[in-house]
Design a protein around this motif. Sequence first.
Motif, PDB file in Angstrom:
ATOM      1  N   ASP A 142      -9.131   0.299   7.901  1.00  0.00           N
ATOM      2  CA  ASP A 142      -8.514  -0.031   6.621  1.00  0.00           C
ATOM      3  C   ASP A 142      -8.274  -1.524   6.442  1.00  0.00           C
ATOM      4  OD1 ASP A 142      -8.243   2.594   5.520  1.00  0.00           O
ATOM      5  OD2 ASP A 142      -6.598   2.964   6.911  1.00  0.00           O
ATOM      6  N   LEU A 143      -8.032  -2.214   7.536  1.00  0.00           N
ATOM      7  CA  LEU A 143      -7.790  -3.661   7.478  1.00  0.00           C
ATOM      8  C   LEU A 143      -8.074  -4.260   8.847  1.00  0.00           C
ATOM      9  CD1 LEU A 143      -3.899  -4.271   7.266  1.00  0.00           C
ATOM     10  CD2 LEU A 143      -4.978  -2.298   8.314  1.00  0.00           C
ATOM     11  N   SER A 144      -8.404  -5.563   8.859  1.00  0.00           N
ATOM     12  CA  SER A 144      -8.835  -6.229  10.095  1.00  0.00           C
ATOM     13  C   SER A 144      -8.001  -7.479  10.345  1.00  0.00           C
ATOM     14  CB  SER A 144     -10.318  -6.604  10.011  1.00  0.00           C
ATOM     15  OG  SER A 144     -11.132  -5.454   9.919  1.00  0.00           O
ATOM     16  N   PRO A 145      -6.940  -7.367  11.112  1.00  0.00           N
ATOM     17  CA  PRO A 145      -6.026  -8.501  11.293  1.00  0.00           C
ATOM     18  C   PRO A 145      -6.544  -9.642  12.156  1.00  0.00           C
ATOM     19  CG  PRO A 145      -5.276  -6.597  12.540  1.00  0.00           C
ATOM     20  CD  PRO A 145      -6.397  -6.125  11.667  1.00  0.00           C
ATOM     21  N   ILE A 146      -7.502  -9.395  13.060  1.00  0.00           N
ATOM     22  CA  ILE A 146      -7.964 -10.483  13.933  1.00  0.00           C
ATOM     23  C   ILE A 146      -9.434 -10.837  13.708  1.00  0.00           C
ATOM     24  CG2 ILE A 146      -6.248  -9.937  15.700  1.00  0.00           C
ATOM     25  CD1 ILE A 146      -8.569  -8.721  17.374  1.00  0.00           C
ATOM     26  N   ALA A 147     -10.014 -10.377  12.609  1.00  0.00           N
ATOM     27  CA  ALA A 147     -11.446 -10.588  12.371  1.00  0.00           C
ATOM     28  C   ALA A 147     -11.789 -12.024  11.981  1.00  0.00           C
ATOM     29  CB  ALA A 147     -11.960  -9.624  11.301  1.00  0.00           C
ATOM     30  N   ASP A 148     -10.799 -12.882  11.788  1.00  0.00           N
ATOM     31  CA  ASP A 148     -11.072 -14.285  11.513  1.00  0.00           C
ATOM     32  C   ASP A 148     -10.800 -15.147  12.742  1.00  0.00           C
ATOM     33  OD1 ASP A 148     -11.985 -16.286   9.729  1.00  0.00           O
ATOM     34  OD2 ASP A 148      -9.921 -16.930   9.317  1.00  0.00           O
ATOM     35  N   LEU A 149     -10.620 -14.489  13.894  1.00  0.00           N
ATOM     36  CA  LEU A 149     -10.345 -15.203  15.136  1.00  0.00           C
ATOM     37  C   LEU A 149     -11.502 -15.030  16.115  1.00  0.00           C
ATOM     38  CD1 LEU A 149      -6.633 -14.144  15.745  1.00  0.00           C
ATOM     39  CD2 LEU A 149      -7.449 -16.329  14.841  1.00  0.00           C
ATOM     40  N   LEU A 150     -11.923 -16.119  16.736  1.00  0.00           N
ATOM     41  CA  LEU A 150     -12.903 -16.047  17.800  1.00  0.00           C
ATOM     42  C   LEU A 150     -12.288 -15.366  19.020  1.00  0.00           C
ATOM     43  CD1 LEU A 150     -14.328 -19.679  17.494  1.00  0.00           C
ATOM     44  CD2 LEU A 150     -15.431 -17.576  16.713  1.00  0.00           C
ATOM     45  N   LYS A 189       0.715   9.046   7.157  1.00  0.00           N
ATOM     46  CA  LYS A 189       0.651   8.019   6.104  1.00  0.00           C
ATOM     47  C   LYS A 189       0.617   6.615   6.716  1.00  0.00           C
ATOM     48  CE  LYS A 189       2.439   7.123   1.453  1.00  0.00           C
ATOM     49  NZ  LYS A 189       3.560   7.357   0.495  1.00  0.00           N
ATOM     50  N   LEU A 190      -0.433   6.372   7.508  1.00  0.00           N
ATOM     51  CA  LEU A 190      -0.603   5.105   8.197  1.00  0.00           C
ATOM     52  C   LEU A 190      -1.931   4.465   7.833  1.00  0.00           C
ATOM     53  CD1 LEU A 190       0.456   6.352  11.766  1.00  0.00           C
ATOM     54  CD2 LEU A 190       1.915   5.168  10.108  1.00  0.00           C
ATOM     55  N   LEU A 191      -2.061   3.190   8.102  1.00  0.00           N
ATOM     56  CA  LEU A 191      -3.319   2.477   7.940  1.00  0.00           C
ATOM     57  C   LEU A 191      -3.997   2.348   9.288  1.00  0.00           C
ATOM     58  CD1 LEU A 191      -2.161  -0.489   5.642  1.00  0.00           C
ATOM     59  CD2 LEU A 191      -3.586   1.452   4.946  1.00  0.00           C
ATOM     60  N   VAL A 192      -5.320   2.502   9.321  1.00  0.00           N
ATOM     61  CA  VAL A 192      -6.085   2.298  10.551  1.00  0.00           C
ATOM     62  C   VAL A 192      -6.326   0.804  10.712  1.00  0.00           C
ATOM     63  CG1 VAL A 192      -8.233   2.742  11.770  1.00  0.00           C
ATOM     64  CG2 VAL A 192      -7.178   4.552  10.402  1.00  0.00           C
ATOM     65  N   ALA A 193      -5.758   0.227  11.765  1.00  0.00           N
ATOM     66  CA  ALA A 193      -5.906  -1.209  12.012  1.00  0.00           C
ATOM     67  C   ALA A 193      -7.145  -1.467  12.857  1.00  0.00           C
ATOM     68  CB  ALA A 193      -4.663  -1.761  12.709  1.00  0.00           C
ATOM     69  N   GLY A 194      -8.035  -2.304  12.358  1.00  0.00           N
ATOM     70  CA  GLY A 194      -9.246  -2.648  13.093  1.00  0.00           C
ATOM     71  C   GLY A 194      -8.961  -3.634  14.200  1.00  0.00           C
ATOM     72  N   THR A 195      -9.806  -3.614  15.228  1.00  0.00           N
ATOM     73  CA  THR A 195      -9.598  -4.483  16.382  1.00  0.00           C
ATOM     74  C   THR A 195     -10.755  -5.456  16.614  1.00  0.00           C
ATOM     75  OG1 THR A 195     -10.580  -2.855  17.886  1.00  0.00           O
ATOM     76  CG2 THR A 195      -8.199  -2.699  17.511  1.00  0.00           C
ATOM     77  N   GLY A 196     -11.668  -5.557  15.655  1.00  0.00           N
ATOM     78  CA  GLY A 196     -12.813  -6.445  15.820  1.00  0.00           C
ATOM     79  C   GLY A 196     -12.450  -7.904  15.649  1.00  0.00           C
ATOM     80  N   ALA A 245       0.818  -1.212   0.000  1.00  0.00           N
ATOM     81  CA  ALA A 245       0.000   0.000   0.000  1.00  0.00           C
ATOM     82  C   ALA A 245       0.854   1.265   0.000  1.00  0.00           C
ATOM     83  CB  ALA A 245      -0.920   0.006   1.219  1.00  0.00           C
ATOM     84  N   GLY A 246       2.140   1.114   0.225  1.00  0.00           N
ATOM     85  CA  GLY A 246       3.055   2.250   0.212  1.00  0.00           C
ATOM     86  C   GLY A 246       2.908   3.169   1.405  1.00  0.00           C
ATOM     87  N   VAL A 247       2.537   2.588   2.562  1.00  0.00           N
ATOM     88  CA  VAL A 247       2.367   3.404   3.773  1.00  0.00           C
ATOM     89  C   VAL A 247       3.508   3.126   4.755  1.00  0.00           C
ATOM     90  CG1 VAL A 247      -0.133   3.450   3.506  1.00  0.00           C
ATOM     91  CG2 VAL A 247       0.913   1.659   4.900  1.00  0.00           C
ATOM     92  N   ASN A 248       3.526   3.913   5.828  1.00  0.00           N
ATOM     93  CA  ASN A 248       4.619   3.797   6.799  1.00  0.00           C
ATOM     94  C   ASN A 248       4.339   2.829   7.939  1.00  0.00           C
ATOM     95  OD1 ASN A 248       6.156   5.796   5.449  1.00  0.00           O
ATOM     96  ND2 ASN A 248       4.961   7.401   6.466  1.00  0.00           N
ATOM     97  N   GLY A 249       3.075   2.475   8.130  1.00  0.00           N
ATOM     98  CA  GLY A 249       2.747   1.588   9.234  1.00  0.00           C
ATOM     99  C   GLY A 249       1.280   1.675   9.612  1.00  0.00           C
ATOM    100  N   PHE A 250       1.000   1.667  10.926  1.00  0.00           N
ATOM    101  CA  PHE A 250      -0.371   1.523  11.402  1.00  0.00           C
ATOM    102  C   PHE A 250      -0.678   2.487  12.546  1.00  0.00           C
ATOM    103  CE2 PHE A 250       1.558  -2.476  10.128  1.00  0.00           C
ATOM    104  CZ  PHE A 250       0.718  -2.904   9.115  1.00  0.00           C
ATOM    105  N   VAL A 251      -1.934   2.855  12.650  1.00  0.00           N
ATOM    106  CA  VAL A 251      -2.428   3.605  13.801  1.00  0.00           C
ATOM    107  C   VAL A 251      -3.566   2.810  14.427  1.00  0.00           C
ATOM    108  CG1 VAL A 251      -4.001   5.003  12.370  1.00  0.00           C
ATOM    109  CG2 VAL A 251      -3.342   5.812  14.643  1.00  0.00           C
ATOM    110  N   ILE A 252      -3.574   2.743  15.760  1.00  0.00           N
ATOM    111  CA  ILE A 252      -4.540   1.908  16.471  1.00  0.00           C
ATOM    112  C   ILE A 252      -5.064   2.649  17.690  1.00  0.00           C
ATOM    113  CG2 ILE A 252      -4.910  -0.311  17.645  1.00  0.00           C
ATOM    114  CD1 ILE A 252      -2.032  -0.900  16.152  1.00  0.00           C
ATOM    115  N   GLY A 253      -6.362   2.581  17.895  1.00  0.00           N
ATOM    116  CA  GLY A 253      -6.955   3.103  19.118  1.00  0.00           C
ATOM    117  C   GLY A 253      -6.860   2.040  20.200  1.00  0.00           C
ATOM    118  N   VAL A 254      -6.183   2.367  21.291  1.00  0.00           N
ATOM    119  CA  VAL A 254      -5.989   1.408  22.388  1.00  0.00           C
ATOM    120  C   VAL A 254      -6.967   1.726  23.510  1.00  0.00           C
ATOM    121  CG1 VAL A 254      -4.374   0.518  24.102  1.00  0.00           C
ATOM    122  CG2 VAL A 254      -3.578   1.030  21.785  1.00  0.00           C
ATOM    123  N   SER A 255      -7.815   0.750  23.825  1.00  0.00           N
ATOM    124  CA  SER A 255      -8.923   0.969  24.756  1.00  0.00           C
ATOM    125  C   SER A 255      -8.697   0.405  26.144  1.00  0.00           C
ATOM    126  CB  SER A 255     -10.184   0.325  24.184  1.00  0.00           C
ATOM    127  OG  SER A 255     -10.027  -1.091  24.120  1.00  0.00           O
TER     128      SER A 255
END
Length: 262
Positions: A159-167, A132-139, A21-31
Amino acid sequence: MQTEKVVDYIVNWLKDYAIKAGVNGFVIGVSGGIDSAVTSTLCAKTGLKVLCIEMPIHQAASHVSRANEHINQLSTRFSNVEKTRTDLTPVFEAFKGEVNLEGEKAIVDMALANTRARLRMTTLYYYAGLYKLLVAGTGNKVEDFGVGFYTKYGDGGVDLSPIADLLKSEVYKLGEFLEVPESIMKAAPSDGLFGDSRSDEDQIGASYPELEWAMQMDESGKTATDFSGRELEVFKIYKRYNSSNKHKMNPIPVCDIPSSLM
């Protein structure tokens, strides 16, 4: 589940996606919850820039302390992790001062809860554009594809969901492997959208292990007639949320104009 291999797979997937995607990394909201803790740790393991943001809005003290504990631990463990804090409470209060708050209290409270999530999404995308980051989903899978327990264009706007296939149970296994703080591992899951300590189970009426069971039963073709007692109650809860939240989980409807009218 082969936990270590799953971790490596997700980390490689994240890194490959970001590089392409040509980005620098990720941004995440930590709850202060398990999902954001696991997601941010997976992103950190890519070696790319990771910006962790705490975004309190009248937040329960326990949520704030857990979020800070995790962010501090992560920034100590990984040199590519940066942190910032955006207090959205004044923004939220200003919004409330400009809108109509009349009506049934439960409905107004839910609308405001979803507004909190959307203010956080806006903040994440501000920083994503800035650096220049991607928003990483936490669902996780149960939330995103089972009961739809998230806010459309709020925590569902990513922008993308890295754990959305995990229970949820599998997310906890990753959390243990990734050395997520014990306070987070033991905390009751909560969306933190009401400014109090109510848990997800308090809101939904069923625990995540119960919802995972119901999701598996539904996918195997079972119906309400197959159960009784607490199982029937849980299955009905799952089906109710799954049905009412289809508008979140399905693609946005598009009105296809017949060619004869064009």
